[in-house]
Design a protein around this motif. Structure first.
Motif, PDB file in Angstrom:
ATOM      1  N   GLY A  59      36.820  89.416  53.672  1.00  0.00           N
ATOM      2  CA  GLY A  59      36.602  88.891  55.013  1.00  0.00           C
ATOM      3  C   GLY A  59      35.267  89.323  55.590  1.00  0.00           C
ATOM      4  N   PHE A 100      38.339  80.202  59.062  1.00  0.00           N
ATOM      5  CA  PHE A 100      38.924  81.075  58.041  1.00  0.00           C
ATOM      6  C   PHE A 100      39.109  82.490  58.590  1.00  0.00           C
ATOM      7  CE2 PHE A 100      38.512  84.243  54.737  1.00  0.00           C
ATOM      8  CZ  PHE A 100      39.344  83.790  53.729  1.00  0.00           C
ATOM      9  N   GLN A 120      42.541  84.548  59.271  1.00  0.00           N
ATOM     10  CA  GLN A 120      42.785  85.824  58.586  1.00  0.00           C
ATOM     11  C   GLN A 120      43.186  86.909  59.591  1.00  0.00           C
ATOM     12  OE1 GLN A 120      39.517  87.895  56.439  1.00  0.00           O
ATOM     13  NE2 GLN A 120      40.950  87.961  54.698  1.00  0.00           N
ATOM     14  N   TRP A 125      37.278  84.444  46.453  1.00  0.00           N
ATOM     15  CA  TRP A 125      38.546  84.185  47.124  1.00  0.00           C
ATOM     16  C   TRP A 125      39.553  83.534  46.176  1.00  0.00           C
ATOM     17  CZ3 TRP A 125      41.294  85.674  51.057  1.00  0.00           C
ATOM     18  CH2 TRP A 125      42.428  84.929  51.404  1.00  0.00           C
ATOM     19  N   PRO A 185      47.924  81.724  53.633  1.00  0.00           N
ATOM     20  CA  PRO A 185      46.931  81.984  52.578  1.00  0.00           C
ATOM     21  C   PRO A 185      46.488  80.716  51.850  1.00  0.00           C
ATOM     22  CG  PRO A 185      48.653  83.631  52.501  1.00  0.00           C
ATOM     23  CD  PRO A 185      49.116  82.588  53.462  1.00  0.00           C
ATOM     24  N   GLU A 198      46.688  86.286  60.283  1.00  0.00           N
ATOM     25  CA  GLU A 198      47.482  86.720  59.129  1.00  0.00           C
ATOM     26  C   GLU A 198      47.698  88.225  59.153  1.00  0.00           C
ATOM     27  OE1 GLU A 198      47.287  86.358  54.257  1.00  0.00           O
ATOM     28  OE2 GLU A 198      45.432  86.611  55.402  1.00  0.00           O
ATOM     29  N   TYR A 199      46.668  88.983  59.499  1.00  0.00           N
ATOM     30  CA  TYR A 199      46.808  90.435  59.580  1.00  0.00           C
ATOM     31  C   TYR A 199      47.817  90.825  60.663  1.00  0.00           C
ATOM     32  CZ  TYR A 199      43.019  91.720  56.387  1.00  0.00           C
ATOM     33  OH  TYR A 199      42.253  91.939  55.276  1.00  0.00           O
ATOM     34  N   TYR A 250      47.712  87.387  46.035  1.00  0.00           N
ATOM     35  CA  TYR A 250      48.789  86.680  46.713  1.00  0.00           C
ATOM     36  C   TYR A 250      49.818  86.068  45.751  1.00  0.00           C
ATOM     37  CZ  TYR A 250      46.082  86.796  51.084  1.00  0.00           C
ATOM     38  OH  TYR A 250      45.407  87.181  52.211  1.00  0.00           O
ATOM     39  N   ASN A 287      44.158  78.794  54.151  1.00  0.00           N
ATOM     40  CA  ASN A 287      42.831  79.414  54.161  1.00  0.00           C
ATOM     41  C   ASN A 287      42.072  79.111  52.871  1.00  0.00           C
ATOM     42  OD1 ASN A 287      42.008  80.551  56.517  1.00  0.00           O
ATOM     43  ND2 ASN A 287      42.746  82.611  56.070  1.00  0.00           N
ATOM     44  N   THR A 345      41.305  91.950  50.682  1.00  0.00           N
ATOM     45  CA  THR A 345      41.167  90.853  51.648  1.00  0.00           C
ATOM     46  C   THR A 345      40.220  91.222  52.777  1.00  0.00           C
ATOM     47  OG1 THR A 345      43.145  91.618  52.852  1.00  0.00           O
ATOM     48  CG2 THR A 345      43.453  89.954  51.132  1.00  0.00           C
TER      49      THR A 345
END
Length: 284
Positions: A230, A194, A198, A274, A151, A201-202, A282, A154, A226
């Protein structure tokens, strides 16, 4: 005879694109309804709706670009475009305000309320802490996503993209096309990076942390905020990519470049959202 068009307002001819867009949205809605109810025609409806929507977007924006290149848009039209984009971004601000409001309500009102003595009889052992580890609606244990690591990377990428976009804007205003082309192209690449991170990350959150939409209020608010952000990064990157292609074709100059400005406004809005999201979703 001198023909001054600066005091006139350009009114386009009647267009077929609005009704085509309505047909596309109808096909998308009908296809989605069929799909969630297990009807085989639903996927066809979704595909048809997407194709019609893409046709409408290419056709409608193509008409606007041709009208702009023909010199149809002057001072008053420019003011209308600026007001229109400003109100559009304001509507997006309200979207995110509603989502952040839901997060605030859950964290500061709902969770403490469920943890008081009156609710202990209904939910024994419930811990009124954030992120929730136990409680109703949580089907499996999970770990919360920490702020540092991916995070934070990003965040650095998205902030850097705002800087490269501003650098490209300076190049446009100063007539340095190489700076405009390079800075804008780099911004698009950073936006794509980015989104790629992401997605990673998911996958990490679902496969290794056990975090999903079924992870109670934390999982729902995490993926809602998020994921919606996105989507905005994806739309902003597409807008900037179209502007970049137009730059390669020689469009825009220091006096007439609102399409670039509109995409830049949108991208900087995405950057600011963001930062707020990183702090409240976060970090805190």
């Amino acid at each position: 005879m001198h023909n001054d068009t600066s005091h006139h307002y350009f009114v386009p001819d009647p267009s077929r694109w609005p009704i085509i867009g309505a047909v596309a949205l109808f096909a998308l809605g009908l296809g989605a309804s069929f799909t969630v109810n297990g009807i085989a025609a639903g996927k066809f409806g979704l595909l048809l709706g997407v194709l019609i929507l893409l046709w409408m977007l290419f056709g409608w924006f193509g008409d606007v670009i041709r009208e702009s290149l023909a010199g149809r848009y002057q001072r008053r039209e420019d003011a209308s475009f600026r007001w229109g984009m400003s109100w559009f971004i304001f509507s997006e601000v309200m979207f995110f305000a509603a989502f952040f409001g839901a997060l605030f309500y859950v964290r500061t009102i709902s969770v403490p309320e469920l943890g008081n003595e009156q609710h202990q009889l209904l939910y024994p052992g419930f811990a009124a802490s954030w992120p929730l580890a136990t409680g109703p609606g949580i089907s499996a244990p999970y770990q919360a996503m920490g702020p540092w690591g991916l995070p934070a990377v990003n965040t650095l990428i998205l902030l850097s993209s705002g800087a490269t976009l501003t650098w490209a804007h300076w190049g446009l205003l100063s007539g340095q096309r190489w700076r405009l082309v390079f800075g804008l192209g780099l911004t698009v690449v950073l936006g794509a990076l980015f989104l790629g991170l992401q997605i990673y990350e998911y996958a990490h959150a679902m496969n290794e942390l056990g975090l999903s939409l079924a992870s109670g209020a934390y999982g729902m608010t995490f993926f809602m905020l998020t994921g919606f952000h996105g989507l905005h990064v994806l739309l902003g990157a597409i807008m900037l990519a179209v502007v970049w292609l137009r730059v390669l074709r020689g469009h825009f100059n220091a006096e007439h470049h609102f399409a670039f400005e509109a995409a830049a406004w949108y991208w900087h809005f995405v950057d600011v959202v963001w930062l707020i999201l990183f702090v409240f979703v976060y970090w805190l």
